[in-house]
Design a protein around this motif. Structure first.
Motif, short mmCIF file in Angstrom:
data_model
loop_
_atom_site.label_atom_id
_atom_site.label_comp_id
_atom_site.label_asym_id
_atom_site.label_seq_id
_atom_site.Cartn_x
_atom_site.Cartn_y
_atom_site.Cartn_z
N GLU A 34 -25.42 28.96 37.55
CA GLU A 34 -25.43 28.04 38.64
C GLU A 34 -24.52 26.81 38.39
N ILE A 35 -24.62 26.18 37.27
CA ILE A 35 -23.71 24.93 37.12
C ILE A 35 -22.47 25.34 37.07
N SER A 36 -22.12 26.53 36.62
CA SER A 36 -20.71 27.05 36.19
C SER A 36 -20.27 27.62 37.57
N ARG A 37 -20.89 28.03 38.34
CA ARG A 37 -20.43 28.54 39.80
C ARG A 37 -20.11 27.00 40.54
N ILE A 38 -20.82 25.94 40.45
CA ILE A 38 -20.66 24.85 41.42
C ILE A 38 -19.42 24.19 40.72
N GLU A 41 -16.21 25.89 42.05
CA GLU A 41 -16.15 25.31 43.47
C GLU A 41 -15.81 24.24 43.87
N THR A 42 -16.05 23.33 42.86
CA THR A 42 -15.47 21.74 43.06
C THR A 42 -14.23 21.45 42.29
N HIS A 43 -13.61 22.58 41.69
CA HIS A 43 -12.29 22.40 40.78
C HIS A 43 -11.61 23.75 41.20
N PRO A 44 -11.29 23.92 42.57
CA PRO A 44 -10.60 25.10 42.83
C PRO A 44 -9.15 25.22 42.50
N ASP A 45 -8.44 24.03 42.23
CA ASP A 45 -7.00 24.22 41.95
C ASP A 45 -6.91 24.03 40.54
N TYR A 185 -5.20 4.50 25.66
CA TYR A 185 -5.51 5.27 26.67
C TYR A 185 -6.63 4.90 27.49
N TRP A 186 -6.89 4.81 28.94
CA TRP A 186 -8.18 4.84 29.48
C TRP A 186 -8.29 6.18 30.02
N PHE A 187 -9.34 7.15 30.03
CA PHE A 187 -9.64 8.15 30.59
C PHE A 187 -10.41 8.06 31.74
N SER A 188 -10.00 8.25 33.07
CA SER A 188 -10.55 7.76 34.30
C SER A 188 -11.16 9.10 35.14
N ILE A 189 -12.57 8.93 35.30
CA ILE A 189 -12.99 10.22 36.10
C ILE A 189 -14.02 9.55 37.31
N THR A 190 -14.17 10.32 38.39
CA THR A 190 -14.91 9.81 39.48
C THR A 190 -16.45 9.78 39.14
N ASP A 191 -17.19 9.11 39.91
CA ASP A 191 -18.75 9.25 39.96
C ASP A 191 -19.20 10.76 39.95
N GLU A 192 -18.61 11.26 40.89
CA GLU A 192 -19.18 12.73 41.19
C GLU A 192 -18.81 13.54 39.87
N GLU A 193 -17.61 13.56 39.44
CA GLU A 193 -17.20 14.09 38.25
C GLU A 193 -18.14 13.77 36.95
N GLN A 194 -18.42 12.60 36.89
CA GLN A 194 -19.40 12.29 35.64
C GLN A 194 -20.62 12.93 35.86
N PRO A 247 -5.82 10.18 34.66
CA PRO A 247 -6.89 10.68 35.43
C PRO A 247 -7.44 11.86 34.99
N GLY A 248 -8.59 11.82 34.76
CA GLY A 248 -9.25 12.87 33.93
C GLY A 248 -10.21 14.00 34.57
N ASN A 249 -10.29 14.02 35.76
CA ASN A 249 -11.06 14.92 36.62
C ASN A 249 -10.88 16.34 36.40
N ASP A 250 -9.37 16.64 36.31
CA ASP A 250 -9.06 17.90 35.64
C ASP A 250 -8.87 17.82 34.33
N LYS A 251 -9.74 18.48 33.39
CA LYS A 251 -9.66 18.33 31.86
C LYS A 251 -8.54 18.85 31.18
N LYS A 252 -8.07 19.85 31.69
CA LYS A 252 -7.02 20.49 31.12
C LYS A 252 -5.57 19.71 31.34
N ARG A 253 -5.33 19.57 32.70
CA ARG A 253 -4.11 18.81 32.91
C ARG A 253 -4.21 17.45 32.27
N ALA A 254 -5.48 16.57 32.10
CA ALA A 254 -5.63 15.43 31.52
C ALA A 254 -5.03 15.42 30.08
#
Length: 302
Positions: A34-38, A41-45, A185-194, A247-254
């Motif tokens: 379930e967590i993997s599916r969610i 869905e929240t990281h479609p790109d 380096y400061w790795f930045s993520i959003t509240d929702e991503e954390q 910007p760290g919401n996308d781990k691989k791109r970060a």
């Protein structure tokens, strides 16, 4: 010709090491369904895996060149990784060090200070870990703990925090004057991503060790950490050792963006290498290899 050879090497390396990289990436896959599916869905790109691995391997080859340059010229490099809990610092560090010589590039991740260390000059416990000539040191959290967790959680008084802000610019200028390159380096993520990443850790038995009571408190005190971060960046962003936000919401791109930027900040180039040749094996006709007892061997279960 050289570009062609390098491309062939990259293609071969991609095939030969895919299993190793997939094993590392499994940390992102061992989740409840379930967590993997969610998460998907929240990281479609998300970046294509083949593109990601190809770029990662290409830049890891450049990191080896950087390592050789640092060793050859006796350079000293400090790279500081800061950011909120679960922001991706560890993942980036792991990819940077994955193919490097641990005698040249090492990671420093200090625990909470001991009672004795609490009585020392604040920077004292970090100084022994600074690089000598020919070394790269990656700090997985650093002296900036005082401006972050120690300040927010009340482990340091406001006067201690103020003293830190007065001292740290000059401390880092001293490091730079001594010949150490300091990159922060400061790795930045959003509240929702954390929140999503914390849920992933809670539901993943291979990641639960990453969660501590302090991490959970960081969710409660999100706004306090935000204010502390903004104050820290404003007061410690000096020309000699500026901050760079990843910007760290996308781990691989970060990871790719961080490694690419790190490579761009150090003026490395090719260095001379001695030609390596395999010497002939020496055979002694009088030598007989001993037969070792079976119980010395690891059981062959696989």
């Amino acid at each position: 010709m050289q570009d062609h050879v390098q491309k062939e090497w990259l293609d071969a390396e991609l095939q030969d090491t895919l299993d190793e990289d997939i094993e590392i990436e499994l940390e992102d896959a061992v989740l409840s369904r379930e967590i993997s599916r969610i998460y998907r869905e929240t990281h479609p790109d998300q970046i294509d895996r083949t593109v990601y691995f190809h770029e990662l391997l290409r830049m890891q080859a450049e990191l080896i060149k950087l390592q050789d340059w640092v060793t050859y010229h006796k350079e000293k490099v400090v790279v500081i990784f800061e950011g909120r809990d679960s922001a991706g610092k560890g993942g980036a560090i792991k990819r940077i060090t994955q193919r490097l010589n641990p005698r040249v590039c090492r990671v420093v991740a200090l625990p909470a200070p001991s009672d004795r260390e609490k009585t020392q000059w604040y920077f004292q416990r970090y100084v022994p870990h600074l690089p000598a000539g020919g070394e790269i040191v990656l700090f997985d959290r650093s002296w900036y703990n005082r401006a972050g967790v120690e300040r927010v959680m009340g482990f340091a008084t406001e006067s201690q925090v103020e003293e830190f802000f007065n001292d740290v610019p000059e401390f880092e200028r001293m490091l730079v004057r001594s010949g150490i390159r300091v990159i922060k380096y400061w790795f930045s993520i959003t509240d929702e991503e954390q929140q999503m990443r914390f849920l992933m850790r809670i539901h993943d038995p291979l990641k639960q060790w990453k969660l501590s009571p302090m991490d959970l408190q960081s969710r409660v005190r999100w706004e306090d950490y935000t204010k502390a971060k903004e104050d820290m960046l404003e007061r410690t962003n000096i020309p000699e050792a500026p901050w760079y936000i990843v910007p760290g919401n996308d781990k691989k791109r970060a990871r790719l963006n961080c490694i690419n930027h790190l490579l761009s900040k150090i003026p490395y180039d090719d260095v001379p290498h001695e030609e390596v040749s395999l010497p002939d094996r020496v055979f002694n006709p009088d030598y007989e290899r001993d037969v070792l007892p079976p119980d010395l061997y690891v059981p062959q279960r696989y």
